[in-house]
Scaffold this motif. Structure first.
Motif, PDB file in Angstrom:
ATOM      1  N   PRO A   1       0.821  -1.227   0.000  1.00  0.00           N
ATOM      2  CA  PRO A   1       0.000   0.000   0.000  1.00  0.00           C
ATOM      3  C   PRO A   1       0.847   1.265   0.000  1.00  0.00           C
ATOM      4  CG  PRO A   1      -0.968  -1.628   1.463  1.00  0.00           C
ATOM      5  CD  PRO A   1       0.364  -2.192   1.029  1.00  0.00           C
ATOM      6  N   MET A   2       1.941   1.251   0.752  1.00  0.00           N
ATOM      7  CA  MET A   2       2.792   2.439   0.797  1.00  0.00           C
ATOM      8  C   MET A   2       3.459   2.700  -0.551  1.00  0.00           C
ATOM      9  SD  MET A   2       6.054   3.326   3.293  1.00  0.00           S
ATOM     10  CE  MET A   2       7.214   2.256   2.414  1.00  0.00           C
ATOM     11  N   SER A   3       3.974   1.664  -1.203  1.00  0.00           N
ATOM     12  CA  SER A   3       4.665   1.882  -2.477  1.00  0.00           C
ATOM     13  C   SER A   3       3.702   2.358  -3.558  1.00  0.00           C
ATOM     14  CB  SER A   3       5.374   0.604  -2.929  1.00  0.00           C
ATOM     15  OG  SER A   3       4.446  -0.414  -3.303  1.00  0.00           O
ATOM     16  N   LEU A   4       2.489   1.829  -3.572  1.00  0.00           N
ATOM     17  CA  LEU A   4       1.490   2.249  -4.551  1.00  0.00           C
ATOM     18  C   LEU A   4       1.049   3.689  -4.292  1.00  0.00           C
ATOM     19  CD1 LEU A   4      -0.529  -1.067  -4.489  1.00  0.00           C
ATOM     20  CD2 LEU A   4       0.632  -0.161  -6.512  1.00  0.00           C
ATOM     21  N   PHE A   5       0.807   3.995  -3.037  1.00  0.00           N
ATOM     22  CA  PHE A   5       0.393   5.340  -2.641  1.00  0.00           C
ATOM     23  C   PHE A   5       1.475   6.360  -2.983  1.00  0.00           C
ATOM     24  CE2 PHE A   5      -0.577   8.753   0.352  1.00  0.00           C
ATOM     25  CZ  PHE A   5      -1.961   8.750   0.445  1.00  0.00           C
ATOM     26  N   ASN A   6       2.713   5.997  -2.726  1.00  0.00           N
ATOM     27  CA  ASN A   6       3.812   6.932  -2.965  1.00  0.00           C
ATOM     28  C   ASN A   6       4.117   7.129  -4.453  1.00  0.00           C
ATOM     29  OD1 ASN A   6       4.351   7.889  -0.406  1.00  0.00           O
ATOM     30  ND2 ASN A   6       5.791   6.229   0.093  1.00  0.00           N
ATOM     31  N   GLN A   7       3.691   6.199  -5.307  1.00  0.00           N
ATOM     32  CA  GLN A   7       3.802   6.471  -6.736  1.00  0.00           C
ATOM     33  C   GLN A   7       2.957   7.682  -7.120  1.00  0.00           C
ATOM     34  OE1 GLN A   7       3.688   3.178  -9.658  1.00  0.00           O
ATOM     35  NE2 GLN A   7       3.698   1.782  -7.897  1.00  0.00           N
ATOM     36  N   ILE A   8       1.803   7.800  -6.505  1.00  0.00           N
ATOM     37  CA  ILE A   8       0.947   8.969  -6.752  1.00  0.00           C
ATOM     38  C   ILE A   8       1.607  10.219  -6.189  1.00  0.00           C
ATOM     39  CG2 ILE A   8      -1.320   9.986  -6.360  1.00  0.00           C
ATOM     40  CD1 ILE A   8      -1.370   7.487  -8.129  1.00  0.00           C
ATOM     41  N   ARG A   9       2.054  10.135  -4.958  1.00  0.00           N
ATOM     42  CA  ARG A   9       2.674  11.302  -4.333  1.00  0.00           C
ATOM     43  C   ARG A   9       3.907  11.765  -5.108  1.00  0.00           C
ATOM     44  NH1 ARG A   9       1.389  12.512   1.134  1.00  0.00           N
ATOM     45  NH2 ARG A   9      -0.878  12.353   1.292  1.00  0.00           N
ATOM     46  N   ALA A  10       4.675  10.826  -5.629  1.00  0.00           N
ATOM     47  CA  ALA A  10       5.927  11.186  -6.299  1.00  0.00           C
ATOM     48  C   ALA A  10       5.681  11.986  -7.575  1.00  0.00           C
ATOM     49  CB  ALA A  10       6.742   9.928  -6.610  1.00  0.00           C
ATOM     50  N   TYR A  11       4.694  11.564  -8.376  1.00  0.00           N
ATOM     51  CA  TYR A  11       4.538  12.229  -9.670  1.00  0.00           C
ATOM     52  C   TYR A  11       3.931  13.620  -9.551  1.00  0.00           C
ATOM     53  CZ  TYR A  11      -0.417  12.104 -11.267  1.00  0.00           C
ATOM     54  OH  TYR A  11      -1.763  12.340 -11.471  1.00  0.00           O
ATOM     55  N   VAL A  12       3.290  13.917  -8.410  1.00  0.00           N
ATOM     56  CA  VAL A  12       2.745  15.270  -8.211  1.00  0.00           C
ATOM     57  C   VAL A  12       3.612  16.082  -7.247  1.00  0.00           C
ATOM     58  CG1 VAL A  12       0.382  14.620  -8.750  1.00  0.00           C
ATOM     59  CG2 VAL A  12       1.183  14.456  -6.379  1.00  0.00           C
ATOM     60  N   ASN A  13       4.787  15.522  -6.904  1.00  0.00           N
ATOM     61  CA  ASN A  13       5.743  16.224  -6.035  1.00  0.00           C
ATOM     62  C   ASN A  13       5.175  16.523  -4.650  1.00  0.00           C
ATOM     63  OD1 ASN A  13       7.809  16.419  -8.099  1.00  0.00           O
ATOM     64  ND2 ASN A  13       6.536  18.007  -9.046  1.00  0.00           N
ATOM     65  N   ALA A  14       4.327  15.648  -4.162  1.00  0.00           N
ATOM     66  CA  ALA A  14       3.773  15.787  -2.819  1.00  0.00           C
ATOM     67  C   ALA A  14       4.608  14.957  -1.838  1.00  0.00           C
ATOM     68  CB  ALA A  14       2.320  15.327  -2.794  1.00  0.00           C
ATOM     69  N   PRO A  15       4.545  15.268  -0.538  1.00  0.00           N
ATOM     70  CA  PRO A  15       5.350  14.538   0.445  1.00  0.00           C
ATOM     71  C   PRO A  15       5.044  13.043   0.449  1.00  0.00           C
ATOM     72  CG  PRO A  15       4.438  16.545   1.411  1.00  0.00           C
ATOM     73  CD  PRO A  15       3.781  16.370   0.076  1.00  0.00           C
ATOM     74  N   GLN A  16       6.092  12.227   0.526  1.00  0.00           N
ATOM     75  CA  GLN A  16       5.940  10.775   0.621  1.00  0.00           C
ATOM     76  C   GLN A  16       5.476  10.392   2.023  1.00  0.00           C
ATOM     77  OE1 GLN A  16       7.624   8.451  -2.251  1.00  0.00           O
ATOM     78  NE2 GLN A  16       6.555  10.246  -3.050  1.00  0.00           N
ATOM     79  N   ILE A  17       4.795   9.265   2.111  1.00  0.00           N
ATOM     80  CA  ILE A  17       4.377   8.776   3.417  1.00  0.00           C
ATOM     81  C   ILE A  17       5.309   7.664   3.872  1.00  0.00           C
ATOM     82  CG2 ILE A  17       1.962   9.385   2.989  1.00  0.00           C
ATOM     83  CD1 ILE A  17       1.438   6.346   2.608  1.00  0.00           C
ATOM     84  N   VAL A  18       5.347   7.452   5.168  1.00  0.00           N
ATOM     85  CA  VAL A  18       6.113   6.368   5.766  1.00  0.00           C
ATOM     86  C   VAL A  18       5.107   5.436   6.447  1.00  0.00           C
ATOM     87  CG1 VAL A  18       7.868   5.720   7.437  1.00  0.00           C
ATOM     88  CG2 VAL A  18       8.123   7.842   6.112  1.00  0.00           C
ATOM     89  N   GLY A  19       5.080   4.193   6.020  1.00  0.00           N
ATOM     90  CA  GLY A  19       4.094   3.263   6.531  1.00  0.00           C
ATOM     91  C   GLY A  19       2.887   3.205   5.610  1.00  0.00           C
ATOM     92  N   ASP A  20       2.062   2.187   5.797  1.00  0.00           N
ATOM     93  CA  ASP A  20       0.905   2.013   4.933  1.00  0.00           C
ATOM     94  C   ASP A  20      -0.163   3.062   5.215  1.00  0.00           C
ATOM     95  OD1 ASP A  20       2.003  -0.126   3.635  1.00  0.00           O
ATOM     96  OD2 ASP A  20       1.012  -1.645   4.873  1.00  0.00           O
ATOM     97  N   PRO A  21      -0.852   3.541   4.184  1.00  0.00           N
ATOM     98  CA  PRO A  21      -1.911   4.522   4.394  1.00  0.00           C
ATOM     99  C   PRO A  21      -3.142   3.883   5.010  1.00  0.00           C
ATOM    100  CG  PRO A  21      -1.892   3.824   2.108  1.00  0.00           C
ATOM    101  CD  PRO A  21      -0.694   3.177   2.767  1.00  0.00           C
ATOM    102  N   SER A  22      -3.892   4.672   5.756  1.00  0.00           N
ATOM    103  CA  SER A  22      -5.183   4.224   6.269  1.00  0.00           C
ATOM    104  C   SER A  22      -6.235   4.395   5.177  1.00  0.00           C
ATOM    105  CB  SER A  22      -5.583   5.047   7.495  1.00  0.00           C
ATOM    106  OG  SER A  22      -5.812   6.408   7.121  1.00  0.00           O
ATOM    107  N   LEU A  23      -7.419   3.841   5.413  1.00  0.00           N
ATOM    108  CA  LEU A  23      -8.503   4.055   4.455  1.00  0.00           C
ATOM    109  C   LEU A  23      -8.841   5.536   4.343  1.00  0.00           C
ATOM    110  CD1 LEU A  23     -10.872   1.034   5.213  1.00  0.00           C
ATOM    111  CD2 LEU A  23      -9.454   1.395   3.180  1.00  0.00           C
ATOM    112  N   GLN A  24      -8.766   6.276   5.451  1.00  0.00           N
ATOM    113  CA  GLN A  24      -9.017   7.715   5.387  1.00  0.00           C
ATOM    114  C   GLN A  24      -7.971   8.417   4.539  1.00  0.00           C
ATOM    115  OE1 GLN A  24     -11.810   9.381   6.855  1.00  0.00           O
ATOM    116  NE2 GLN A  24     -11.063  10.885   5.364  1.00  0.00           N
ATOM    117  N   ASP A  25      -6.715   7.987   4.673  1.00  0.00           N
ATOM    118  CA  ASP A  25      -5.660   8.552   3.825  1.00  0.00           C
ATOM    119  C   ASP A  25      -5.970   8.331   2.347  1.00  0.00           C
ATOM    120  OD1 ASP A  25      -4.127   9.355   6.040  1.00  0.00           O
ATOM    121  OD2 ASP A  25      -3.006   7.464   6.091  1.00  0.00           O
ATOM    122  N   ILE A  26      -6.449   7.132   2.030  1.00  0.00           N
ATOM    123  CA  ILE A  26      -6.742   6.803   0.625  1.00  0.00           C
ATOM    124  C   ILE A  26      -7.921   7.626   0.116  1.00  0.00           C
ATOM    125  CG2 ILE A  26      -7.487   4.965  -0.930  1.00  0.00           C
ATOM    126  CD1 ILE A  26      -5.962   3.004   0.941  1.00  0.00           C
TER     127      ILE A  26
END
Length: 554
Positions: free
Chosen positions: A464-489
């Motif tokens: 979940p973290m690697s998939l989520f951070n692919q989104i964050r990376a391409y829009v230059n947003a801060p990366q997360i550490v650890g898996d996202p919660s459903l609210q994060d998603i």
């Protein structure tokens, strides 16, 4: 206006050899002659593929966007009130009569299904492999009807003149859609290029399957019941992951395109994130008018919003809710740039000084937007007009009236995601050339992420973290550490898919549709009724189908 090219695929050309024989049909209701040229076949197929274009270009957009927490549909005294047709969506009190313009999108979808059935019949029936993309389009239209209205007729044939068909239970429709998509997937177009742009490819089929599976509990359980559980076990999570994996493994899609640029008026088949779109052209494929209703009411003037004065007026009645704007709080996030308002590091500021936007780039300039010699400033909050001293007193109500003056016109921040070409807007009566994506690669990554978080089996080394951070990376947003919660998603999906018509779907799936936002709880005592997770059928639809009953609660 875009430059358009006509392409004929090998599969399409092969259809010229398909015959129609030994078919027992009513000649009053069915076609009996096969189109005899590539151009005729292309036109026939396009009637099937693009039947949703007009709806997504305006009326569907109005209804589904204002029914979510993205937008409040305001009026300016009586200007743009229209019987509360859009306000009722914002207030979760949709009226089957007053909101007929939006609800009659049902007819567009049903017409699309009929067009598909005509093509399937004309080209030899469902067993002809080359009609697979048409069957996929038919399944998509059926999905959209099921998504918003629940129980839906399964229209898998051309109806005779006197034939009536009942609505099937939503769960049965979901299973029929699944079976159709699995049956046709491998015969749909595999290539991804200009010739298949806007048409159902096998990757579109996989994306639709993934969307069906991630919402399986919404469609196969009673989502209108207060006991429905958004966190109940979903038996289709691994199927969702498998569909996403097929798209990822195809190698056709990626996130290499700049976020803001890919929604501009010159977008098209070159965008690697787009899996399935509704293509528009201001001159030749009209109907897309998002800027008309999202741009502030007087933004067309000299020193106006888009640098170039607009000769056609603007509505300005779709204004972002302050609650939704709060999602755009990540520093450096490119997605912040599609909001005309203070976001990112400035999210706590309550007003926004408006500067003109360069019409060639969509980026802000250093020239203030003025009106009547006054600098324009937006407020994040939306304040309804009130004057207890007036005769009669002006009291806020479900009209969502902000007043027909500078104060009212500048209530709320604005979306500029589908940025218009001013020349097109002026020349072609407010039409735009921005193609509207239905399925994107970014959605596939976030659906896989969500499916794993909900209990699906991780595959191919993805987390979940690697998939989520692919989104964050391409829009230059801060990366997360650890898996996202459903609210994060859910929050990330809000940032990523503004104006792409999935927010209402997401809010229902995550159990957040009844959360307090906007004015719905101020003027609708029944706003939390779970039956409003479905739309009502318009009276026009009910009058045409007298054997149907209205959805419960309306």
């Amino acid at each position: 206006m875009k430059t358009k090219h006509i392409f004929f695929s090998g599969a399409l050309l092969a259809l010229t050899s398909v015959g129609c024989t030994d078919l027992d049909v009513d000649i009053k209701s069915q076609y009996t002659e096969l189109p005899d040229s590539e151009i005729a076949i292309e036109a026939t197929m396009n009637n099937a593929f693009y039947a949703f274009r007009a709806a997504i270009g305006r009326r569907y957009d109005e209804g589904v966007s204002c029914n979510s927490d993205e937008y409040t549909a305001v009026s300016f005294d009586s200007d743009y009130l229209n019987g509360r047709d859009m306000a009722n969506f914002s207030l979760h009190m949709i009226d089957p009569t007053n909101s007929a313009n939006q609800l009659n999108v049902y007819n567009d979808l049903q017409t699309g299904i009929t067009n598909c059935n005509r093509v399937i019949f004309d080209l030899g029936g469902e067993d002809v492999p080359e009609v697979a993309p048409v069957r996929a389009a038919r399944a998509f239209y059926t999905f959209m009807m099921m998504e918003h209205w629940g129980d839906t007729p399964i229209l898998d044939h051309l109806l005779a003149d006197d034939e009536r068909i009942d609505r099937s239970p939503r769960a049965d429709v979901a299973r029929w859609i699944e079976s159709e998509l699995l049956a046709v997937r491998d015969n749909c177009y595999e290539n991804v290029d200009a010739s298949t742009y806007g048409k159902p490819t096998r990757w579109m089929v996989d994306a639709l399957l993934a969307k069906l599976y991630i919402n399986w509990n919404v469609y196969t359980q009673d989502v209108t019941s207060s006991s429905w559980d958004p966190n109940a076990t979903n038996e289709k999570l691994n199927d969702c992951i498998a569909a996403c994996d097929r798209i990822i493994a195809s190698g056709y899609f990626d996130l290499s395109d700049d976020y803001k640029t890919k929604f501009m008026y010159n977008n098209g088949y070159q965008i690697k994130d787009f899996i399935y779109v509704m293509p528009f052209d201001a001159s030749t494929a009209q109907g897309m008018t998002y800027a008309r209703f999202r741009t502030w009411r007087r933004g067309q003037s000299e020193n106006g919003f888009y640098s170039i004065p607009l000769t056609n007026s603007l509505g300005g009645n779709m204004t972002l809710t302050p609650e939704f704007v709060e999602l755009f709080n990540l520093p450096g996030d490119r997605r912040n740039d599609v909001i005309a308002g203070n976001v990112g590091e400035n999210i706590d500021m309550e007003t926004f000084d408006v500067y003109q936007y360069n019409n060639a780039t969509g980026e802000p300039t250093d020239v203030r937007n003025t009106y009547g010699g006054v600098d324009v400033t937006f407020t994040k909050s939306i304040t309804l007009k009130s004057d207890p001293t007036a005769d009669p007193p002006i009291v806020p109500d479900g009209d969502l009236n902000v007043g027909n003056d500078m104060t009212g016109w500048t209530q709320g921040y604005r979306s500029i995601k589908f940025f218009p070409n001013a020349t097109d807007y002026n020349t072609y009566s407010r039409n735009q050339s921005n193609d509207v994506p239905v399925f994107r690669y970014a959605d596939v990554l976030l659906m896989k992420c969500e499916a794993i978080v909900r209990g699906g089996t991780a595959t191919n080394g993805d987390t979940p973290m690697s998939l989520f951070n692919q989104i964050r990376a391409y829009v230059n947003a801060p990366q997360i550490v650890g898996d996202p919660s459903l609210q994060d998603i859910l929050d990330e999906r809000g940032r990523e898919f503004l104006d792409e018509h999935w927010r209402r779907n997401d809010l229902i799936r995550f159990g957040d549709f009844e959360r307090d936002w906007g004015f719905k709880n101020d003027f609708n005592p029944n706003a939390n009724d779970p039956r409003y997770r479905l739309w009502p059928l318009s009276l026009d639809v009910l009058n045409a189908n007298t054997n149907w009953e209205q959805n419960a609660g309306y």
